[in-house]
Design an enzyme around this catalytic site. Structure first.
Site, PDB file in Angstrom:
ATOM      1  N   SER A  32     -26.070   1.626 -27.206  1.00 37.61           N
ATOM      2  CA  SER A  32     -25.250   1.999 -26.041  1.00 37.61           C
ATOM      3  C   SER A  32     -25.890   3.075 -25.175  1.00 37.61           C
ATOM      4  O   SER A  32     -25.507   3.239 -24.018  1.00 37.61           O
ATOM      5  CB  SER A  32     -23.872   2.492 -26.492  1.00 37.61           C
ATOM      6  OG  SER A  32     -23.996   3.608 -27.354  1.00 37.61           O
ATOM      7  N   ASP A 323     -17.843  10.611 -22.657  1.00 36.75           N
ATOM      8  CA  ASP A 323     -16.772  10.366 -23.616  1.00 36.75           C
ATOM      9  C   ASP A 323     -17.128  11.104 -24.909  1.00 36.75           C
ATOM     10  O   ASP A 323     -17.998  11.975 -24.895  1.00 36.75           O
ATOM     11  CB  ASP A 323     -16.525   8.863 -23.818  1.00 36.75           C
ATOM     12  CG  ASP A 323     -17.753   8.106 -24.351  1.00 36.75           C
ATOM     13  OD1 ASP A 323     -18.670   8.753 -24.894  1.00 36.75           O
ATOM     14  OD2 ASP A 323     -17.790   6.865 -24.227  1.00 36.75           O
ATOM     15  N   HIS A 326     -21.031   9.635 -25.737  1.00 34.31           N
ATOM     16  CA  HIS A 326     -22.134   9.332 -24.819  1.00 34.31           C
ATOM     17  C   HIS A 326     -22.307  10.394 -23.742  1.00 34.31           C
ATOM     18  O   HIS A 326     -21.323  10.952 -23.254  1.00 34.31           O
ATOM     19  CB  HIS A 326     -21.887   7.981 -24.142  1.00 34.31           C
ATOM     20  CG  HIS A 326     -21.732   6.854 -25.106  1.00 34.31           C
ATOM     21  ND1 HIS A 326     -20.494   6.381 -25.495  1.00 34.31           N
ATOM     22  CD2 HIS A 326     -22.666   6.122 -25.770  1.00 34.31           C
ATOM     23  CE1 HIS A 326     -20.671   5.384 -26.365  1.00 34.31           C
ATOM     24  NE2 HIS A 326     -21.973   5.216 -26.555  1.00 34.31           N
TER      25      HIS A 326
END
Length: 348
Positions: A32, A323, A326
């Protein structure tokens, strides 16, 4: 006498043109931290194709990037004179014409360990390699064999993976790896998987590769939250594991460079860069290092980070994390600049 502005501008444009000529494409593998939207196209709960993800992206649109804006590979691509966005390979809005200048095979939630990708049903690393093989076939049909070979050999490859193997797999006790391996043995297991992957893409033509170190994984807000009994600070046990893994990764890189002809595999030192920001946030205009901008910033990511939460901060530039897991676009830009100065410096 200073260099006149026009001459300086022309010099910068010339440097970018030279870099672009030398580096025809940016090709991305990983999780991610670098997934530019592949998870949008697969059946998984781990998605970010909804607001407020992408809030600070051009047009304020969510793209599947786990961020308020762009990721590090996007900034790297732009700095090399290539497009400002690296397209996701599974995104139907893009074609091989776009992928010839940059392509991302990464999948949020994946890891070096195939068992990690099973946790949230995402794309395993071996499948990313299969997509790369398919990409090469498509590239040959589009650009011709000689040009396709040139693109693959001269492209810059960015690899960012490994965090989920520890935080989503081993330490969450979800796959049983903690019963099979001590943490040191699991590090070695992952290094072996990294070697298999690197040898596989080397056989397929990859030569200029930047492999990103693990970051300070114990300092992400989610781990600070679960470390509440210790005062909510960084989980130093997890950071120690990241440092140990990084040492083993550097040894692997040295070994492969010594044995694989023409390989230019380099280490991108993200761990130290992130800790510098955490240690001196005001130097970067950062006000909050403990929580993410989205929602409470303590545990939310994915669908828990949504547009209906009234607690999301107004200015993500004041945060390290977007968040609970990340980094913000601002930090991605800083990490991209650091990568350009370190692991990618000799290629540009």
């Amino acid at each position: 006498m200073g260099i006149p502005f026009l001459h300086l501008l022309l010099l910068c444009l010339t440097c970018l043109a030279v870099a672009s000529a030398r580096i025809p494409a940016v090709i991305v593998f990983g999780d991610s931290t670098v997934d530019t939207g592949n998870n949008n196209q697969i059946s998984t709960v781990l998605k970010s194709n909804f607001r407020p993800y992408g809030r600070d992206f051009a047009g304020g649109r969510p793209t599947g990037r786990f961020c308020n804006g762009r990721l590090a590979p996007d900034f790297i691509s732009e700095a090399l004179g290539l497009p400002p966005l690296v397209p996701a390979y599974l995104d139907p809005e893009y074609s091989i014409k776009d992928f010839a200048r940059g392509v991302c095979f990464a999948s949020a939630g994946t890891g070096l360990d195939n068992a990690t990708s099973d946790v949230l049903s995402v794309i395993p690393l071996w499948k990313e390699v299969e997509y790369f093989k398919e990409y090469k076939r498509r590239l040959r049909r589009y650009a011709g064999q000689a040009q396709a070979k040139h693109i693959v050999l001269e492209a810059v490859y960015i690899v960012s993976i490994g965090t989920n193997d520890f935080l989503e797999n081993y330490f969450l006790l979800v796959t049983g790896r903690y019963r099979q391996f001590t943490v040191g043995e699991y590090e070695d297991f992952l290094i072996d998987r990294a070697e298999e992957f690197l040898r596989a893409i080397y056989r397929l033509g990859a030569r200029k590769i930047s492999f990103t170190s693990l970051g300070a994984i114990g300092c992400v807000p989610l781990e600070r939250t679960t470390n509440a009994l210790a005062g909510g600070g960084c989980n130093e046990e997890y950071n120690k594991v990241a440092r140990e893994f990084n040492v083993k990764l550097q040894a692997l890189i040295q070994r492969l460079c010594a044995t694989l002809p023409g390989l230019r595999l380099r280490y991108a030192p993200v761990y130290d860069g992130l800790l510098r920001i955490i240690a001196s946030p005001s130097s970067y205009g950062i006000e909050n290092v403990n929580e993410g901008c989205c929602a409470t910033g303590r545990f939310e990511m994915g669908f828990l980070c949504n547009q209906w939460n009234p607690l999301t901060c107004p200015d993500a530039n004041k945060y390290i994390f977007w968040d609970a897991f990340h980094p913000t676009e601002k930090i991605n830009r800083i990490m991209a600049e650091q990568t350009l100065r370190t692991s990618l410096a000799e290629f540009i």
